[in-house]
Enzyme design. Structure first.
Site, short mmCIF file in Angstrom:
data_model
loop_
_atom_site.label_atom_id
_atom_site.label_comp_id
_atom_site.label_asym_id
_atom_site.label_seq_id
_atom_site.Cartn_x
_atom_site.Cartn_y
_atom_site.Cartn_z
N CYS A 114 0.86 -1.17 0.00
CA CYS A 114 0.00 0.00 0.00
C CYS A 114 0.91 1.23 0.00
O CYS A 114 2.11 1.10 -0.15
CB CYS A 114 -0.89 -0.02 1.23
N CYS A 119 -4.43 -0.14 -2.47
CA CYS A 119 -4.80 1.27 -2.54
C CYS A 119 -6.14 1.41 -3.24
O CYS A 119 -6.40 0.72 -4.21
CB CYS A 119 -3.74 2.06 -3.30
N CYS A 154 -0.23 3.59 -5.77
CA CYS A 154 0.12 2.20 -5.52
C CYS A 154 1.32 1.87 -6.39
O CYS A 154 1.32 2.13 -7.59
CB CYS A 154 -1.04 1.29 -5.88
#
Length: 142
Positions: A9, A85, A92
């Site tokens: 993430c 994300c 991302c």
């Protein structure tokens, strides 16, 4: 030689930490030789306290986890990269030459409102991540 999964993430403070916690839990529960990692392209430096709280409700302790950068995990050795994300504004990372899946999940840390509303947002994302991680781990043959 086991399978390696990285949950990636941006901040590595909530969604990827939750996924790492469930990944380790289900890898052990299903008795699979799978190593689980999480990292962020721009680590926040902390694990979100509400993420720790909602995982504790499931009996999974992520309080000793820490926010990690991509350089701190074996990125080139991963078999699966799962990006978590959700917002288009988030960045991302893209990891080349790896089986990559994108789970578009909104960031519960961005929810505004009362404390109860924030916790509820984390629970909703936690439960969604749990289902996805459980299905992923269950589907991997090792």
């Amino acid at each position: 030689m086991g399978i390696k999964i990285g949950f990636i993430c941006t901040g590595n403070s909530a969604r990827s930490q939750i996924a790492e916690g469930f990944g380790k839990f289900y890898a052990e529960k299903f008795k699979k030789n799978i190593e689980i990692y999480s990292a962020g392209s721009n680590p926040s430096g902390h694990v979100h306290p509400v993420a720790i709280k909602v995982m504790a409700e499931k009996g999974i302790d992520i309080s000793k986890n820490r926010s990690k950068s991509l350089e701190e995990i074996p990125l080139k050795d991963l078999d699966y990269v799962i990006t978590l994300c959700g917002d288009a504004a988030e960045t991302c990372p893209v990891i080349p030459d790896v089986d990559t899946q994108h789970w578009e999940l909104p960031d519960p840390a961005k929810v505004e409102g009362t404390e109860d509303e924030k916790v509820e947002a984390f629970r909703k994302i936690r439960d969604e991540i749990e289902e996805k991680v459980k299905n992923l781990i269950d589907s991997i043959i090792v």
